[in-house]
Design a protein around this motif. Sequence first.
Motif, PDB file in Angstrom:
ATOM      1  N   GLN A  91       0.719  -1.144   0.008  1.00 34.68           N
ATOM      2  CA  GLN A  91      -0.239   0.331   0.031  1.00 34.68           C
ATOM      3  C   GLN A  91       0.980   1.522  -0.132  1.00 34.68           C
ATOM      4  N   LEU A  92       0.624   2.030  -1.094  1.00 38.23           N
ATOM      5  CA  LEU A  92       1.285   3.084  -1.137  1.00 38.23           C
ATOM      6  C   LEU A  92       0.348   4.085  -0.429  1.00 38.23           C
ATOM      7  N   ASP A  93       0.966   4.566   0.713  1.00 35.93           N
ATOM      8  CA  ASP A  93      -0.828   5.387   1.286  1.00 35.93           C
ATOM      9  C   ASP A  93      -0.303   7.207   0.852  1.00 35.93           C
TER      10      ASP A  93
ATOM     11  N   VAL B 250      -1.359   8.172  -2.493  1.00 38.44           N
ATOM     12  CA  VAL B 250      -1.158   8.302  -3.669  1.00 38.44           C
ATOM     13  C   VAL B 250      -2.072   7.757  -4.612  1.00 38.44           C
TER      14      VAL B 250
ATOM     15  N   THR C 207      -6.450   6.704   5.477  1.00 32.59           N
ATOM     16  CA  THR C 207      -7.045   5.093   5.584  1.00 32.59           C
ATOM     17  C   THR C 207      -7.638   4.166   7.203  1.00 32.59           C
TER      18      THR C 207
ATOM     19  N   ASP D 264       2.418  -1.589   4.315  1.00 32.68           N
ATOM     20  CA  ASP D 264       1.905   0.101   4.067  1.00 32.68           C
ATOM     21  C   ASP D 264       2.945   0.503   4.047  1.00 32.68           C
TER      22      ASP D 264
ATOM     23  N   TYR E 234       4.762   8.820   1.415  1.00 33.49           N
ATOM     24  CA  TYR E 234       4.270   9.909   0.273  1.00 33.49           C
ATOM     25  C   TYR E 234       3.167  10.793   1.145  1.00 33.49           C
ATOM     26  N   ASP E 235       2.314  10.089   2.014  1.00 31.05           N
ATOM     27  CA  ASP E 235       1.043  10.945   2.578  1.00 31.05           C
ATOM     28  C   ASP E 235       1.274  12.044   3.774  1.00 31.05           C
TER      29      ASP E 235
ATOM     30  N   SER F 269      -3.547   1.999  -3.687  1.00 37.40           N
ATOM     31  CA  SER F 269      -3.779   2.862  -2.467  1.00 37.40           C
ATOM     32  C   SER F 269      -5.202   3.052  -1.807  1.00 37.40           C
ATOM     33  N   ASP F 270      -4.598   3.687  -0.461  1.00 36.29           N
ATOM     34  CA  ASP F 270      -5.930   3.276  -0.017  1.00 36.29           C
ATOM     35  C   ASP F 270      -6.729   5.031  -0.027  1.00 36.29           C
TER      36      ASP F 270
ATOM     37  N   PRO G  58      -8.404   6.737  -5.631  1.00 35.09           N
ATOM     38  CA  PRO G  58      -6.426   5.766  -5.095  1.00 35.09           C
ATOM     39  C   PRO G  58      -6.349   4.534  -6.618  1.00 35.09           C
TER      40      PRO G  58
END
Length: 693
Positions: free
Chosen positions: A169-171, A173, A217, A388, A392-393, A437-438, A639
């Motif tokens: 998971q790329l939080d 993005v 999230t 996760d 980025y987030d 992503s979430d 996402p």
Amino acid sequence: MGGGRWRRGAGQVGRSVAVWAVSTVTMLVLAGLLPDFQLQSPDGDSATTIAVTAALGAGAFGVLSAVVWPLLVRLLLLVPALVLGLLVFFLNGSLLLLALRVNPAGQAEAAPETAVIVAAVMSAVASATGAALAVRDDDAYRRRLYRLADRRRRRLPPCSSTPGTVVIQLDGVGHDVLRDAVGKGLMPTVARWLGAGPEQPPSHRLTPWRTDWSSQTGASQLGILHGSNHDVPAFRWYEKDTGEVMVSNRPSSALELQRRAAGRTGDGGLLTADGASRGNLFSGGAGELALVLSVAVRRGRGNRSRAGYFAYFSDPANAVRTLLSFVAETAREIGQSTRARLRKEHPRVSRGGLYPLIRAFATVVQRDVVVAAVVGDLLAGRTAVYADLVAYDEVAHHSGPRSRDAAKVLQRLDRSLALIEKVAEHAPRPYRIVVLSDHGQSPGETFRSRYGLTLGDLVRAGCGLPVPRRAEDTYSGAEARAAVRAALRRPVEEHGEDHRPSRRPEPVVLASGNLGLVSFPDVPHRMSQEEIDARHPALLPTLANHPGIGFLLVRSEEHGGLVLGARGARTPLDELDADPGPLAVFGPGAADAVRRTHSFPHTADIMVNSCYDPADGEVLAFEEQIGSHGGLGGAQGLPFLLSPLDCSAPAKDGEELVGAEHVHRVLRRWLREAAGEEEPLAAGAAEAGERAA
């Protein structure tokens, strides 16, 4: 077979000798540069004696690092994780001093502060040398990666030959951000998977999906991992029956949300079958846990949330490299924020205080530890892994989702994906790598910076209550802050956010990105529009007519539910789909998302969504964030899901992926496919019925 074993052994000996030689040279160079580090007696020694002293010192330091360091880290797991990280330099320096003391030559000495520097440089050089020598040797590369794996893997039974699944998971993005990053060449690994290069067939497909109204999230990951995010109206909300504020990234709240989801679905989660959960808010039912917030509230031997720290910091070279990167990232953030302030960039939020350290934790420590844990899971052959990465987030909240700072983070995340892909090639079973992503993030200045007051101030004014002459800061709800507090074993409480507000008539006003929630704690039920008007006649008109607010959701005794807008607009929920409806500007699915949230038991008395400008995709955050998520409007609700072509299509032609629960069902289907199981015929109808209920 025997000849190959001898060649591998000889290669390993050769690499060890080379690392020893480079370490010896490094020690000699440092002795020449640092006045408090001596390799000779006061009377002077021959060059040969100095070289022997350096060789013996480097050898002793290498042996102590390999033997003593893992024992020290295991003992220090009782120390909070960030404190352990800060102790790395001093422990490494102590090992060097010990190595010099046991040196048979007996001539070397160093000041304690100099020993810290020498040890750090030598560990980094030795690590780089070993990695460089192992590049051409796949067996050596695999053995090096195995050292990052869980120490118990040798006791595990042989794993299945069916494909395993790792979900990264790329939080934060968004789908649009990922596509732009690929187009600009910032993410070559993802570009290769999508076949972006010439004559390069794709291995993955990219699919957008829509979040629920609560685009954050807590709601998304709970739905993805546990199959239900029912009754999660926001990132934080007030529950009248318990008198408590629930916060998605508070360990106690995360544990309770996980318990509720499991009770609703009757299932432990996505990862119950030989799964691992890394760096998440929730466990997903996994047996292997590291840095999972919902178990951070527990105490004693049963709390394995910090196990990933040992797996990573047991290698002193990794510890030193991460700490050096931590310092560099902290300096980078200070430089970037200073540049933004001098250039008077707008919009801009404060990035002082502890934020540089929190950013460095999210972009370096959390990333490195989680990736190392995933490496261990792959090499142990686990069936399902969900991890996760919050880097980025965290940066996008404070620098903007399309800023140069955030773009640099995407580049580093792409390198992490490349490492995971490389490790998967050496795993004992084939793996399918899924990236998702979430939620996304929507840009825009804060509500406070544009209008000079917070949402809480506006609510108090509408209620006829005194408004502070100077508005107080609102706190960011970014996941990294909670991860840092959990690592320090400090409760995740936020300034100005009481865990148990008093039941006075004054309203409780909470913010989740550009979504606001207003509750009256002295009224035990969800107040209706009629009751609110009777108590505070000016409140709803004040909010609905404010230019920074898009719409309100309230309960109505006459209509069941109402969406309120400017100039007295009142639309019952069953009329929201009219063309053009009051929510049309917020995009497809907005009406359904609002109706679903209205059905939740703990929806606030007044739900407030900020305004949204479709021309530039901007919203106004009720928190101090220039990249925000949590409500409706723009990229925050779109996402992505990046899946291998080996998996069945996420959705049928013409069908959209809507809601985190839908993504959960897709991932479950892929796990069944990988295991060779047939999907139950009635599953689709049963799941659709459950969501409708």
